[in-house]
Design a protein around this motif. Structure first.
Motif, PDB file in Angstrom:
ATOM      1  N   LEU A  46      56.226  51.968  53.125  1.00 53.30           N
ATOM      2  CA  LEU A  46      54.926  51.359  52.831  1.00 53.30           C
ATOM      3  C   LEU A  46      54.968  50.659  51.468  1.00 53.30           C
ATOM      4  O   LEU A  46      55.267  51.278  50.438  1.00 53.30           O
ATOM      5  CB  LEU A  46      53.835  52.430  52.835  1.00 53.30           C
ATOM      6  N   VAL A  47      54.677  49.358  51.454  1.00 57.54           N
ATOM      7  CA  VAL A  47      54.726  48.564  50.211  1.00 57.54           C
ATOM      8  C   VAL A  47      53.474  48.826  49.385  1.00 57.54           C
ATOM      9  O   VAL A  47      52.349  48.633  49.861  1.00 57.54           O
ATOM     10  CB  VAL A  47      54.859  47.060  50.530  1.00 57.54           C
ATOM     11  N   MET A  48      53.671  49.272  48.134  1.00 58.42           N
ATOM     12  CA  MET A  48      52.555  49.556  47.238  1.00 58.42           C
ATOM     13  C   MET A  48      52.196  48.356  46.368  1.00 58.42           C
ATOM     14  O   MET A  48      51.036  48.125  46.053  1.00 58.42           O
ATOM     15  CB  MET A  48      52.898  50.752  46.336  1.00 58.42           C
ATOM     16  N   ASP A  49      53.217  47.598  45.955  1.00 61.73           N
ATOM     17  CA  ASP A  49      52.965  46.469  45.050  1.00 61.73           C
ATOM     18  C   ASP A  49      54.167  45.536  45.100  1.00 61.73           C
ATOM     19  O   ASP A  49      55.281  45.946  45.417  1.00 61.73           O
ATOM     20  CB  ASP A  49      52.740  46.967  43.620  1.00 61.73           C
ATOM     21  N   GLN A  65      45.143  54.512  44.356  1.00 62.82           N
ATOM     22  CA  GLN A  65      45.759  53.347  44.986  1.00 62.82           C
ATOM     23  C   GLN A  65      46.592  53.760  46.195  1.00 62.82           C
ATOM     24  O   GLN A  65      46.577  53.103  47.240  1.00 62.82           O
ATOM     25  CB  GLN A  65      46.646  52.610  43.975  1.00 62.82           C
ATOM     26  N   ILE A  66      47.326  54.865  46.036  1.00 64.14           N
ATOM     27  CA  ILE A  66      48.186  55.330  47.122  1.00 64.14           C
ATOM     28  C   ILE A  66      47.357  55.792  48.316  1.00 64.14           C
ATOM     29  O   ILE A  66      47.674  55.488  49.468  1.00 64.14           O
ATOM     30  CB  ILE A  66      49.102  56.466  46.613  1.00 64.14           C
ATOM     31  N   ILE A  67      46.269  56.523  48.039  1.00 62.48           N
ATOM     32  CA  ILE A  67      45.405  57.011  49.128  1.00 62.48           C
ATOM     33  C   ILE A  67      44.821  55.835  49.909  1.00 62.48           C
ATOM     34  O   ILE A  67      44.775  55.853  51.141  1.00 62.48           O
ATOM     35  CB  ILE A  67      44.294  57.919  48.565  1.00 62.48           C
ATOM     36  N   GLU A  84      51.907  65.215  39.434  1.00 60.90           N
ATOM     37  CA  GLU A  84      51.370  64.140  38.604  1.00 60.90           C
ATOM     38  C   GLU A  84      50.358  63.279  39.376  1.00 60.90           C
ATOM     39  O   GLU A  84      50.561  62.991  40.558  1.00 60.90           O
ATOM     40  CB  GLU A  84      52.511  63.240  38.108  1.00 60.90           C
ATOM     41  N   PRO A  85      49.279  62.833  38.689  1.00 60.98           N
ATOM     42  CA  PRO A  85      48.300  61.972  39.355  1.00 60.98           C
ATOM     43  C   PRO A  85      48.680  60.494  39.346  1.00 60.98           C
ATOM     44  O   PRO A  85      47.988  59.668  39.911  1.00 60.98           O
ATOM     45  CB  PRO A  85      47.026  62.209  38.528  1.00 60.98           C
ATOM     46  N   HIS A  86      49.761  60.153  38.652  1.00 58.90           N
ATOM     47  CA  HIS A  86      50.196  58.766  38.573  1.00 58.90           C
ATOM     48  C   HIS A  86      51.705  58.720  38.311  1.00 58.90           C
ATOM     49  O   HIS A  86      52.310  59.709  37.922  1.00 58.90           O
ATOM     50  CB  HIS A  86      49.451  58.020  37.449  1.00 58.90           C
ATOM     51  N   THR A  87      52.251  57.560  38.526  1.00 58.18           N
ATOM     52  CA  THR A  87      53.676  57.349  38.235  1.00 58.18           C
ATOM     53  C   THR A  87      53.830  56.085  37.413  1.00 58.18           C
ATOM     54  O   THR A  87      53.100  55.102  37.623  1.00 58.18           O
ATOM     55  CB  THR A  87      54.497  57.264  39.533  1.00 58.18           C
ATOM     56  N   LEU A  88      54.759  56.104  36.477  1.00 60.74           N
ATOM     57  CA  LEU A  88      55.019  54.954  35.613  1.00 60.74           C
ATOM     58  C   LEU A  88      56.303  54.287  36.082  1.00 60.74           C
ATOM     59  O   LEU A  88      57.357  54.924  36.140  1.00 60.74           O
ATOM     60  CB  LEU A  88      55.149  55.398  34.157  1.00 60.74           C
ATOM     61  N   ILE A  89      56.208  53.024  36.410  1.00 61.23           N
ATOM     62  CA  ILE A  89      57.350  52.271  36.936  1.00 61.23           C
ATOM     63  C   ILE A  89      57.829  51.291  35.866  1.00 61.23           C
ATOM     64  O   ILE A  89      57.040  50.496  35.349  1.00 61.23           O
ATOM     65  CB  ILE A  89      56.967  51.513  38.213  1.00 61.23           C
ATOM     66  N   SER A 208      35.560  46.233  35.984  1.00 58.03           N
ATOM     67  CA  SER A 208      34.241  45.926  35.410  1.00 58.03           C
ATOM     68  C   SER A 208      33.880  44.456  35.588  1.00 58.03           C
ATOM     69  O   SER A 208      32.703  44.100  35.636  1.00 58.03           O
ATOM     70  CB  SER A 208      34.218  46.291  33.913  1.00 58.03           C
ATOM     71  N   ARG A 209      34.906  43.597  35.736  1.00 59.12           N
ATOM     72  CA  ARG A 209      34.661  42.161  35.985  1.00 59.12           C
ATOM     73  C   ARG A 209      34.624  41.846  37.477  1.00 59.12           C
ATOM     74  O   ARG A 209      34.515  40.688  37.855  1.00 59.12           O
ATOM     75  CB  ARG A 209      35.754  41.317  35.296  1.00 59.12           C
ATOM     76  N   GLY A 210      34.772  42.904  38.294  1.00 57.78           N
ATOM     77  CA  GLY A 210      34.733  42.714  39.736  1.00 57.78           C
ATOM     78  C   GLY A 210      36.005  42.169  40.310  1.00 57.78           C
ATOM     79  O   GLY A 210      36.035  41.671  41.436  1.00 57.78           O
ATOM     80  N   GLU A 211      37.113  42.238  39.548  1.00 56.21           N
ATOM     81  CA  GLU A 211      38.392  41.747  40.029  1.00 56.21           C
ATOM     82  C   GLU A 211      39.198  42.893  40.574  1.00 56.21           C
ATOM     83  O   GLU A 211      39.051  44.053  40.172  1.00 56.21           O
ATOM     84  CB  GLU A 211      39.168  41.076  38.886  1.00 56.21           C
ATOM     85  N   LYS A 212      40.130  42.576  41.475  1.00 59.37           N
ATOM     86  CA  LYS A 212      40.982  43.593  42.085  1.00 59.37           C
ATOM     87  C   LYS A 212      42.155  43.887  41.175  1.00 59.37           C
ATOM     88  O   LYS A 212      42.865  42.974  40.785  1.00 59.37           O
ATOM     89  CB  LYS A 212      41.490  43.102  43.442  1.00 59.37           C
ATOM     90  N   PRO A 213      42.382  45.151  40.781  1.00 61.49           N
ATOM     91  CA  PRO A 213      43.491  45.457  39.885  1.00 61.49           C
ATOM     92  C   PRO A 213      44.839  45.297  40.583  1.00 61.49           C
ATOM     93  O   PRO A 213      44.942  45.370  41.788  1.00 61.49           O
ATOM     94  CB  PRO A 213      43.257  46.924  39.523  1.00 61.49           C
TER      95      PRO A 213
END
Length: 213
Positions: A46-49, A65-67, A84-89, A208-213
């Motif tokens: 599954l492609v995440m990014d 994001q993963i969920i 861990e709740p996140h991973t650093l790539i 907050s600007r309504g943009e997709k991260p």
């Protein structure tokens, strides 16, 4: 792919991941996955990014994001998260060949810098006079140039450093981490914490600007 609300997916995110530039980030790259049937292999792909150059060389992906991604593949499934709740790539570019000239210059700077540091310390504490006095106390005669004692002392400093740092070239005496390794680990942990905090700030600003991260 179907909807299976009874299906449970177990995830454990890796803390740090290093990928080559141009490599798509897949779930299998950043997490250990446990799922029934052939879902495990499918989720690993599954492609995440798809990192782009403007994204920088460090990217943070968190569980939310993963969920979201997994629910697009298996709607309604249960996801159990461990660790861990996140991973650093870290996106690594092409590795440059080490420069022999640069290595030599740095080695010489460190070598002579260490010599001067030790010599200045010895001068500050009057080490030559202390050594003369020690030899006089041991032998009963005064020798203004106790070369044998000074040679043994110099060798002892080197051996003491080897024992203290538990390292000589690439060989370690045991599995205990060296003080330098501990300091490097703490530095890396602080660096990762800073990067993750800054990435979350960027994500919050985009949301907050309504943009997709």
């Amino acid at each position: 792919m179907g909807n299976d609300p009874a299906l449970t997916v177990y995830l454990r995110l890796r803390k740090n991941v290093k990928l080559r530039e141009g490599h798509m980030i897949r779930l299998g790259d950043i997490a250990q996955i446990l799922a029934p049937g052939d879902w495990e292999d499918k989720l690993k792909k599954l492609v995440m990014d798809r990192p782009e150059h403007q994204d920088g060389n460090r990217i943070v992906i968190d569980m939310l994001q993963i969920i979201r991604k997994i629910h697009t593949v298996i709607p309604g499934c249960s996801i159990e998260h461990i660790g861990e709740p996140h991973t650093l790539i870290e996106i690594a570019g092409n590795q440059k060949k080490p420069s022999v000239l640069l290595f030599t210059v740095v080695w010489l700077l460190l070598f002579f810098g260490s010599i001067l540091t030790i010599m200045n310390f010895h001068a500050d504490v009057s080490m030559p006079e202390v050594q003369v006095r020690l030899v006089e106390m041991i032998t009963g005669t005064r020798d203004e140039h106790p070369y044998a004692f000074q040679a043994a002392y110099s060798v002892g400093i080197g051996l003491g450093m080897i024992v203290f740092f538990n390292h000589i070239f690439k060989k370690k005496w045991n599995e205990e981490p060296t003080p330098l390794e501990v300091e490097m680990f703490l530095y890396q942990e602080n660096l990762n914490h800073y990067v993750i905090t800054e990435e979350y700030k960027k994500i919050h600003q985009l949301e907050s600007r309504g943009e997709k991260p």
